[in-house]
Design an enzyme around this catalytic site. Structure first.
Site, PDB file in Angstrom:
ATOM      1  N   LYS A   1       0.823  -1.213   0.000  1.00 48.79           N
ATOM      2  CA  LYS A   1       0.000   0.000   0.000  1.00 48.79           C
ATOM      3  C   LYS A   1       0.857   1.264   0.000  1.00 48.79           C
ATOM      4  CE  LYS A   1      -4.239  -2.010   1.723  1.00 48.79           C
ATOM      5  NZ  LYS A   1      -3.849  -3.432   1.919  1.00 48.79           N
TER       6      LYS A   1
HETATM    7  C1  LIG Z   1      -4.385  -4.498   1.251  1.00 51.75           C
HETATM    8  C2  LIG Z   1      -3.579  -5.729   1.115  1.00 51.75           C
HETATM    9  C3  LIG Z   1      -3.909  -6.736   0.183  1.00 51.75           C
HETATM   10  C4  LIG Z   1      -5.150  -6.669  -0.701  1.00 51.75           C
HETATM   11  O1  LIG Z   1      -5.090  -5.629  -1.639  1.00 51.75           O
HETATM   12  P1  LIG Z   1      -6.409  -5.169  -2.426  1.00 51.75           P
HETATM   13  O2  LIG Z   1      -6.008  -3.991  -3.220  1.00 51.75           O
HETATM   14  O3  LIG Z   1      -7.414  -4.852  -1.357  1.00 51.75           O
HETATM   15  O4  LIG Z   1      -6.826  -6.319  -3.257  1.00 51.75           O
HETATM   16  C5  LIG Z   1      -3.064  -7.831   0.072  1.00 51.75           C
HETATM   17  N1  LIG Z   1      -1.969  -7.955   0.852  1.00 51.75           N
HETATM   18  C6  LIG Z   1      -1.621  -7.017   1.761  1.00 51.75           C
HETATM   19  C7  LIG Z   1      -0.414  -7.234   2.582  1.00 51.75           C
HETATM   20  C8  LIG Z   1      -2.402  -5.872   1.915  1.00 51.75           C
HETATM   21  O5  LIG Z   1      -2.052  -4.949   2.830  1.00 51.75           O
END
Ligand SMILES: *Cc1c(COP(=O)(O)O)cnc(C)c1O
Length: 462
Positions: free
Chosen positions: A110
């Site tokens: 993120k």
């Molecule tokens: C948020 C997150 C996901 C999922 O991502 P999306 O965009 O919601 O599909 C997967 N792995 C980690 C470690 C995350 O923080």
């Protein structure tokens, strides 16, 4: 480039306005009016660029209302906080190509989007002289990435609610050791659901929302998707260099459909991604959609990959817009039906199209642990439990020689308990977590009541 809403009542708005709007005002999600196309010659040129230059070239196709020099600076600043020189390096091992997206400040993918979004917000607010108070609830990853995205930024205060004592120790420390004066950590005496409910209630008080210029940080902002398109191009180029293969398959551990939707956009732009594998944990609403043609709400099951524990996938609507032939009326009707029945069904023809665009596998906790164990035993590489979902799906569905890229969405040191359960050892900690326990912390423990949080925001808002 202009932007429109999936529900059709917002259209023709420029990029800057789309970023500040977040969720479209008609309740839909914003998308570019058209998706720019890369020719094979464009792709060859892009494959030679380093990450920030590549990011600029990709994003500039979607952004025509920020001067190039400014956009370059924003991008450079956003990726200078990553500790790896390639920003998102590819590690080839165990028969797959791991795209490591966890070299940012909070060790999860993120950061790729939220480092940029924080800089964009600061830049756009400075232009107009406005300010913004970000309010969000987190179960872990989003909150810390958002906090690191806006810490110390002018014109922005951020208030993040987390359930007191119910997030992992590393995640809690990552959030509460940020002591910049514009960051407010609120540990509520309640659950993550309480936090989400409180935030929803506060946002639905429109008078309060406007009075304090409240902004959100969930994954529906178009700028977040756009930032993520870049690493699909980067991965394709790196794997082509390493293997000579012209195309790739990609396996994406998915919760809200955000990350995989960025891959879908990259493919629509002409990046040679053959198969997109939508990997889910036990919360498999999206796997049921791909494999059974039904999108239906279930209960949330807590798993070893908590950042993918979702009930509905907030970015799914963007894909639905394309599945429905870019017809906003159909999208609107589908969501009206979904709001009353909790499910959507699809025709045989639509199911065929979905099946041609995605493959999907749901991976339970036992298989997550097994994958971490097997992968470590054969390669020495330690997967985090989210990445393990994607690697398990990728290795299960691979087969005919097209390179399989697996997105590594978190560093294993963020989830040491699960890793220890799998392999009997905790992963080495990266330098950014050194001395975390000893750092000063700032956090208020408060009751899980909407009124209490509102009062706190009132007293500390910009
Ligand atoms: C948020 C997150 C996901 C999922 O991502 P999306 O965009 O919601 O599909 C997967 N792995 C980690 C470690 C995350 O923080």
């Amino acid at each position: 480039m202009r932007y429109l809403s999936t529900r059709g009542q917002v259209r023709g708005i420029p990029f800057k306005q789309a970023v500040m709007m977040g969720l479209a005002e008609d309740g839909g999600l914003l998308l570019p009016e058209s998706i720019p196309q890369f020719t094979p010659g464009d792709l060859d040129a892009l494959a030679k660029l380093d990450y920030p230059e590549l990011a600029f070239q990709v994003m500039a196709r979607f952004i025509d209302d920020i001067p190039s020099a400014d956009l370059k600076t924003l991008i450079d600043r956003s990726y200078a906080t990553f500790t790896h020189p390639e920003v998102t390096p590819v590690v080839s091992t165990g028969g797959v190509h791991i795209l490591e997206l966890f070299h940012g400040p909070t060790l999860a993918f993120k950061d790729v989007a939220l480092q940029l979004l924080g800089n964009l917000f600061e830049y756009l607010l400075a232009e107009t002289g406005e300010h913004m108070n970000i309010l969000g609830a987190t179960s872990g990853d989003t909150g810390s990435a958002a906090i690191y995205g806006v810490r110390g930024k002018r014109g922005i205060n951020i208030f993040i609610l987390h359930p007191h004592g119910k997030v992992s120790p590393v995640q809690e420390m990552q959030m509460t050791t940020v002591t910049d004066p514009n960051v407010y950590n609120l540990a509520i005496r309640g659950t993550f659901d309480d936090g989400q409910r409180i935030v929803k209630e506060i946002f639905s008080d429109l008078d309060f929302k406007h009075r304090f210029a409240l902004g959100a940080v969930n994954s529906i902002n178009w700028a977040r998707v756009l930032a993520q398109v870049v690493y699909y191009v980067h991965a394709w180029a790196a794997v082509r260099r390493a293997t000579g293969s012209e195309s790739i398959d990609v396996s994406v551990p998915t919760g809200n459909f955000g990350d995989i939707f960025a891959g879908y956009v990259a493919r629509r732009m002409g990046v040679p991604i053959r198969r997109l594998i939508l990997a889910t944990n036990a919360n498999n609403i999206l796997t049921r959609f791909v494999n059974e043609g039904e999108y239906a709400i279930g209960d949330v099951h807590p798993t070893l990959s908590p950042s993918m524990d979702i009930q509905v996938a907030s970015n799914f609507e963007r894909y639905l817009y394309y599945l429905y032939g870019q017809d906003p009326l159909r999208v609107r009707n589908a969501f009206a039906g979904f709001a009353s029945s909790g499910r959507m069904t699809f025709t045989a023809e639509e199911q065929r199209q979905v099946g041609a665009e995605f493959s999907s596998l749901s991976v339970g906790d036992d298989d997550i642990l097994q994958e971490i164990r097997d992968f470590h035993a054969t390669t020495g590489y330690i997967l985090d439990p989210h990445t393990a979902v994607g690697v398990r799906a990728g290795r299960t569905l691979a087969g005919d020689g097209v390179p399989m890229v697996c997105l590594a969405t978190a560093h294993p040191a963020k989830f040491p308990e699960a890793v220890h359960r799998a392999i009997g050892q905790t992963p080495p900690r990266p330098a950014s977590l050194d001395g975390l326990e000893q750092r000063p912390r700032r956090c208020e423990v408060v009751e899980a009541q909407t009124g209490v949080i509102k009062t706190f925001v009132e007293q500390h808002a910009l």
